[in-house]
Design an enzyme around this catalytic site. Structure first.
Site, PDB file in Angstrom:
ATOM      1  N   ASP A 330       0.780  -1.081   0.069  1.00  0.00           N
ATOM      2  CA  ASP A 330      -0.092  -0.027   0.005  1.00  0.00           C
ATOM      3  C   ASP A 330       0.823   1.227  -0.026  1.00  0.00           C
ATOM      4  OD1 ASP A 330      -2.277   1.645   0.356  1.00  0.00           O
ATOM      5  OD2 ASP A 330      -1.721   1.939   2.548  1.00  0.00           O
ATOM      6  N   ASP A 527      -7.100  -1.833   3.684  1.00  0.00           N
ATOM      7  CA  ASP A 527      -6.148  -3.029   3.482  1.00  0.00           C
ATOM      8  C   ASP A 527      -6.205  -4.184   4.011  1.00  0.00           C
ATOM      9  OD1 ASP A 527      -4.464  -1.150   2.062  1.00  0.00           O
ATOM     10  OD2 ASP A 527      -3.591  -0.445   3.977  1.00  0.00           O
TER      11      ASP A 527
END
Length: 644
Positions: A330, A527
């Site tokens: 990420d 996430d």
């Protein structure tokens, strides 16, 4: 009764038998002769060998055979035959039964001691906990036991004292040593608004903090729980070992019977001699080393990694990390610091910032916080905005001073025109890895605000080290493609997948998994699905609770280089497991033929006593090999490479 107590009892009772075994050629015999030996051996079989026999019987009733089956059958056979031989005035082997039990217990005592040593990580973490705290109650500071502290309490911490529990500083500043929890050796500066971790040490200043986590919710308690679960978990390779053991034990039983028949029927040995070979096979083949090969390495590896601020939650995560081919990151808060700042304002700065801040003041988005921080630092006043309306996927709009104002991303250009100069500046800013916010008033774009979230200092080194390990690196982000590619170029990431909606991250991970196992590194709520979907989810310790819960590995220090350390430690631990299994198999491959008397014509044989000693030593060698993982340490250079 513990292994230690059983061993001590067995040793004391067996010593006369051992002495007689060595001194019998010189005419020494224990009082009572064979009956004296019988009494001593019976005591050992009842007290020390009893648990082996009970375990073997329980396994038999469930149609299974375990490690204790071989010990129970081997020692019981020698003991029962000796009773028969004694009653028929033949040679007895009571010492074989008693001494084998003693030697096997010796090995288990050492195993238990080494396991306690391996489990020291949890004990040391628990020992870190503070016992009391100086709490503000009714306007006065009073020292209270930790169990009397409640949520919302304000606690004072002086230099040299431990922080009692987790909380947020409300007054004062200091530097704290957080190495006992995070593994980070450098002291960390803390001020008002910063979080403090329970059990860390205050170095320089005095500060007050408000309690926001207690008991099992504190970071230290969560770490202890993770380490405990990891040390009792099972790696997938252990299932293979269990299957092998289920086949191995019956095979050994058959081999021992064949050995007895071969010596007694074909080679003309006496029943006693044939029995010695049979018992030696049963004892030497006891797969204790095979059974502890995986759990001991897993226990030591996860304990060691916890000391370094890397929490490997279970055996599945450890084994999967060893097979990873692609590492997906990420962007915000993982590769970057996660605290964006305004770097450029294009247009009339006061007007552009004032309009943008008026629309963003109620937003919790990190970009909004950056705009508000810049506006406040410039001393600007905010105009009250009304009639708020979200522009789906683009931004927000509202009325400011009777005019329609809007703030958002470059998708607003579908509805509003941008002049050539502003477009050129916007493209240039985006190629510098800056996110550009468009600001409009009265249906016209009046300026641009460039915001940048800089990469973490550790990101470039981490990516370089991963590539040195032959791994592919990918950035998966919802940010603009130009910005994402610019950040990726700065840190050296191979591929970029940008403009990804939060719900689609897991789908992209699935696509990448077609080319091999994937590790995903992230920190946000969005996430969590990707962390769960990936073969290995690696959560940053500064992330949300749900991200940490979803990850198989947690990096307490939030240092991206620890991704490399986590993979390296996993590889070393798994390699140690494979080495343990290899030597356990090799030991049996060589030991069984010798015990069966295959090399007897060369003068190479193995008595049950020596077989028991060899079995104990094989288990000890496996545990000792696992403990070598404690020698893994971090170098002091910038790359912090793992060395063994």
């Amino acid at each position: 009764m513990s292994y230690k107590n059983r061993f001590v009892f067995s040793l004391v009772v067996s010593l006369p038998l051992l002495v007689e075994m060595f001194l019998a050629p010189f005419g020494y015999h224990i009082p009572g002769g064979d009956w004296g030996e019988f009494l001593l051996a019976t005591a050992v079989m009842l007290v020390s060998a009893g648990p082996f026999i009970k375990s073997a019987w329980a396994a038999f009733k469930h149609h299974h055979a375990n490690m204790d089956t071989l010990v129970a059958i081997g020692t019981s056979t020698a003991y029962l035959y000796s009773i028969y031989a004694m009653l028929n005035h033949q040679a007895v082997f009571y010492e074989s039964a008693a001494l084998v039990v003693t030697l096997i217990l010796l090995g288990q005592v050492f195993e238990e001691r080494m396991k306690h040593s391996a489990n020291g990580a949890v004990k040391k973490l628990l020992d870190l906990q503070a016992k009391d705290a100086e709490v503000l109650r009714d306007g006065k500071l009073v020292m209270l036991p930790l169990d009397q502290v409640v949520m919302g309490d304000v606690i004072r911490v002086k230099p040299g004292q431990k922080v009692a529990v987790d909380g947020v500083i409300t007054e004062g500043k200091s530097t704290l040593d957080e190495s006992m929890v995070t593994g980070e050796s450098m002291p960390v500066e803390k001020g008002v608004g910063d979080a403090v971790i329970g059990s860390t040490m205050n170095n320089t200043g005095t500060f007050m903090f408000k309690v926001n986590k207690l008991g099992k919710d504190t970071l230290l308690s969560q770490i202890v729980e993770m380490v405990k679960k990891a040390q009792t978990s099972h790696a997938p390779i252990e299932k293979m070992v269990d299957k092998i053991s289920n086949i191995f034990v019956p095979a050994v039983l058959i081999t021992s019977i064949v050995t007895f028949m071969a010596w007694y029927v074909f080679f003309g040995a006496t029943v006693g001699q044939a029995l010695i070979f049979m018992v030696a096979v049963l004892i030497i083949a006891c797969p204790c080393a095979l059974g502890i090969a995986t759990p001991t390495a897993l226990m030591v590896g996860t304990g060691r990694s916890a000391k370094l601020g890397i929490l490997i939650k279970n055996g599945e995560a450890l084994e999967a990390a060893n097979k990873v081919k692609t590492v997906v990151f990420d962007k915000t808060g993982t590769i970057t610091v996660g605290k964006p700042k305004v770097t450029d304002v294009i247009g009339d700065e006061r007007v552009v910032l004032s309009v943008a801040a008026s629309l963003e003041k109620s937003s919790e988005h990190p970009l909004a916080s950056a705009i508000l921080e810049r506006a406040e630092s410039n001393g600007l006043s905010f105009v009250e905005a009304t009639d708020f309306q979200a522009i789906e996927g683009k931004g927000v709009q509202a009325t400011v001073d009777g005019k329609l104002a809007f703030v958002g991303n470059d998708k607003l250009l579908q509805d509003h025109k941008l002049g050539p100069q502003l477009r050129e500046r916007m493209t240039a800013l985006q190629t510098e890895a800056k996110t550009v916010v468009i600001v409009g008033l009265d249906d016209q774009i009046i300026g641009l605000i460039a915001i940048q979230d800089a990469p973490k200092p550790s990101s470039t080194n981490a990516i370089a080290q991963l590539k040195q390990r032959g791994l592919r690196t990918v950035m998966l982000t919802g940010d603009n493609k130009l910005v994402a590619e610019a950040i990726a170029k700065q840190v050296g990431i191979d591929d970029v997948i940008a403009d990804v909606l939060p719900g689609d991250k897991a789908d992209h991970v699935k696509v990448l998994q077609k080319n091999g196992p994937v590790a995903f590194v992230g920190d946000g709520i969005n996430d969590a699905p990707a962390l769960t979907t990936a073969d290995v989810g690696i959560a940053m310790g500064s992330g949300t609770d749900i991200a940490i819960e979803s990850g198989g590995i947690v990096l307490v220090k939030n240092n991206l280089e620890d991704v490399v350390q986590a993979l390296a430690l996993s590889e070393k631990t798994f390699n140690r497991i494979k080495m343990n299994l290899f030597w356990a198999f090799i030991y049996n491959a060589f030991g069984i033929p010798i015990a069966a008397g295959v090399f007897a014509t060369l003068g190479l044989t193995l008595s049950p006593e020596l077989a028991g000693l060899g079995m104990a030593l094989s288990s000890l060698s496996v545990v000792a090999n696992s403990l070598l993982l404690n020698k893994v340490k971090l170098t002091s250079d910038a790359k912090e490479r793992v060395v063994a």
